[in-house]
Write an enzyme that holds these catalytic residues in place. Structure first.
Site, PDB file in Angstrom:
ATOM      1  N   SER A 263      38.901  50.543  41.095  1.00  0.00           N
ATOM      2  CA  SER A 263      38.747  50.733  42.533  1.00  0.00           C
ATOM      3  C   SER A 263      40.081  51.128  43.152  1.00  0.00           C
ATOM      4  O   SER A 263      41.128  51.094  42.516  1.00  0.00           O
ATOM      5  CB  SER A 263      38.220  49.448  43.173  1.00  0.00           C
ATOM      6  OG  SER A 263      39.285  48.550  43.361  1.00  0.00           O
ATOM      7  N   LYS A 264      39.989  51.496  44.431  1.00  0.00           N
ATOM      8  CA  LYS A 264      41.192  51.900  45.161  1.00  0.00           C
ATOM      9  C   LYS A 264      42.223  50.785  45.173  1.00  0.00           C
ATOM     10  O   LYS A 264      43.416  51.016  45.171  1.00  0.00           O
ATOM     11  CB  LYS A 264      40.836  52.238  46.603  1.00  0.00           C
ATOM     12  CG  LYS A 264      40.015  53.501  46.722  1.00  0.00           C
ATOM     13  CD  LYS A 264      39.960  53.939  48.163  1.00  0.00           C
ATOM     14  CE  LYS A 264      39.243  55.265  48.260  1.00  0.00           C
ATOM     15  NZ  LYS A 264      39.290  55.846  49.589  1.00  0.00           N
ATOM     16  N   ARG A 265      41.718  49.574  45.214  1.00  0.00           N
ATOM     17  CA  ARG A 265      42.642  48.435  45.302  1.00  0.00           C
ATOM     18  C   ARG A 265      43.434  48.205  44.015  1.00  0.00           C
ATOM     19  O   ARG A 265      44.362  47.429  43.984  1.00  0.00           O
ATOM     20  CB  ARG A 265      41.863  47.156  45.683  1.00  0.00           C
ATOM     21  CG  ARG A 265      41.513  47.102  47.141  1.00  0.00           C
ATOM     22  CD  ARG A 265      40.545  45.997  47.442  1.00  0.00           C
ATOM     23  NE  ARG A 265      39.249  46.253  46.850  1.00  0.00           N
ATOM     24  CZ  ARG A 265      38.344  47.080  47.369  1.00  0.00           C
ATOM     25  NH1 ARG A 265      38.601  47.712  48.489  1.00  0.00           N
ATOM     26  NH2 ARG A 265      37.180  47.289  46.780  1.00  0.00           N
TER      27      ARG A 265
END
Ligand code: GLU
Length: 507
Positions: A263-265
């Site tokens: 994910s982006k995180r």
């Protein structure tokens, strides 16, 4: 132009662009190009709470860097605009009202407190997340549960309201995904999604359907995370009377990292980038590194993304963009998640650096050297250096370590690696070697090597025993391309200076 291949990438400007997003751009682009179609960028900015300043500009810069230019967008409008949903705001209301009139949507006046109270009232161990759906809607404040007079009164008073879709209770919704085949959903499981928000802005669900219809999108390609929304969209296409115009859909597989969905995180978590380019969050000031700044060539980035979820059925791995346009086939995109392997990504980049001409690499290498405050040599010299070292670089940033000794004398000399086998005879050899080259008019690698070997023979020392000290004297350590090539580039004065410097250290 082929009107049977109009595709779109529809990013929400909420932050940096994840590699999965760029892969969606790429697959859209390839499909459009191979069908002489139209590739549109539509900015989905209806959610003003998630809007992030600078994110839109960032997306366009990414596309430029990757060489995936759209045929139509806010930057180069064509016949399908406007290309920002916030500029299309007026368009959506009419369709929302049409849905209300036909009984497929309704006004809902519930306040946030009322929604919370509903959730609290209905939460049970069996139903931990009660939702606004066919089981609850008649207990809420909406135009289905209220009388017509009450509803009209609220609307006249401009009471804050949203518009929700009325999901059918018993219905199986079906569509054919280009990658997954037939997909079925039970519509009654979904909540009554909000279509128009309190601020009058449509939500993604309404806007995506209306825009895909008005923009005459023929194929909608997006990430797998949007699959659960498909039944809502299909019903909207049908309720608005456009079902036969619905684009063909393909949902691309998730990109998986070491621990599931990447994910982006995960930006900083694994020590490798997940964004295309550096992204600085304007609110927190936190900088997340991107593939570009990490030292990836766009050619390699595109190549590795193409193979994250697709292959042409052979072992071929290296593709130019043109070759991808030629070979890509959406039917061969995999259903299952695609594993991202950073070591493999670096392998792609290494292959691309090796295959690129020094001329192609020159501007990028200059940026790397500038970033490291290295004074640039002239282009002709730097091109020769790049040719010599590119095989040794996996990332563009590696060019710093691999080229700096050509430009500046090494700060540290690994004399410890010379010392154990050092002798008076060798010292003499190098002193004479300096003498000999100071008399030379010009320096060529092969002449230098001949001269070096001849002198070694005269002195009765094996050339192999002298080459390592020479290398360490010139570059500081046991690394770098062929030593006489290095010597030729750094030139006579510098060779003499560096040898003398080490001879002094060895005293
Ligand atoms: N705005 C959605 C996103 O941010 C687009 C999804 C779609 O392509 O339908 O990914």
């Amino acid at each position: 132009m082929n009107n049977d291949a109009i595709v779109r990438f529809a990013p929400s400007p909420t932050g940096g662009l994840h590699l999965g997003g760029v892969r969606t751009v790429l697959y859209n682009y390839l499909y459009a190009k191979q069908n002489q179609g139209v590739f549109i960028i539509r900015i989905e900015d209806t959610d003003r709470n998630r809007y992030v300043a600078g994110a839109e500009e960032y997306i366009f810069e990414c596309l430029k860097w990757c060489g995936l230019q759209p045929d139509e967008s806010v930057e180069n409008p064509g016949e399908h605009g406007p290309y920002r949903q916030s500029e299309r705001k007026e368009i959506y209301r009419e369709y929302a009202e049409q849905l209300i009139e036909s009984g497929h949507a309704y006004y809902a006046f519930d306040t946030p407190a009322e929604l919370d109270a509903m959730r609290e009232r209905l939460t049970t161990p069996e139903n931990p997340n009660p939702q606004y759906d066919h089981t609850t809607r008649m207990y809420m404040r909406n135009s289905l549960s209220l009388s017509k007079e009450e509803t009209d009164g609220f609307l006249k008073n401009n009471e804050l309201h949203v518009i929700r879709i009325k999901m059918p209770e018993h219905e199986t919704v079906t569509f054919t995904d280009m990658i997954r085949g037939e997909v079925h959903f039970e519509a009654g499981i979904s909540d009554d999604k909000v279509l128009v928000k309190g601020d009058g802005m449509p939500t993604y669900h309404l806007a995506v359907v209306v825009d895909d219809y008005l923009m005459k999108i023929t194929h909608a390609f997006r990430g797998e995370e949007w699959l659960p929304s498909a039944p809502v969209h299909i019903l909207l296409w049908r309720y608005l009377g456009w079902r036969d115009k619905m684009p063909k859909w393909a949902h691309f597989p998730l990109i998986l990292g070491p621990e599931g969905k990447l994910s982006k995180r995960d930006g900083a978590k694994y020590g490798f980038p997940v964004y295309a380019m550096n992204w600085k969050d304007p609110e927190t000031g936190i900088l997340t590194e991107g593939f570009r700044e990490k030292g990836f060539l766009p050619e390699a980035f595109i190549n590795l993304l193409a193979l994250l979820g697709w292959n042409d059925g052979t072992d071929k791995e290296i593709y130019t963009l043109d070759e991808l346009v030629e070979s890509f086939n959406i039917d061969r995109v995999h259903k299952g998640g695609a594993h991202f392997d950073y070591e493999k990504a670096k392998w792609f980049n290494h292959e691309w650096i090796k295959r690129s001409t020094a001329q192609r690499l020159l501007p990028d290498v200059k940026i790397v050297l500038n970033n490291n405050q290295v004074q640039l040599p002239d282009d002709e010299k730097l091109t020769r250096i790049i040719d010599l070292v590119k095989e040794r670089c996996s990332l563009l940033t590696d060019f710093y370590e691999q080229t700096k000794f050509f430009i500046i004398s090494p700060g540290e000399i690994d004399t410890a690696s010379i010392q154990p086998k050092w002798s008076a005879a060798k010292k003499e050899f190098f002193e004479e070697f300096i003498n000999k080259i100071s008399g030379l008019e010009s320096i060529h690698a092969s002449d230098l090597e001949t001269l070096f070997k001849q002198l070694a023979q005269e002195k009765n020392i094996k050339p192999g025993e002298l080459q390592l000290p020479l290398r360490i004297m010139l570059v500081g350590g046991k690394f770098g391309p062929p030593v006489f090539e290095i010597a030729t580039i750094i030139g006579k004065e510098e060779i003499i200076k560096r040898i003398n410097h080490t001879l002094n250290l060895l005293k």
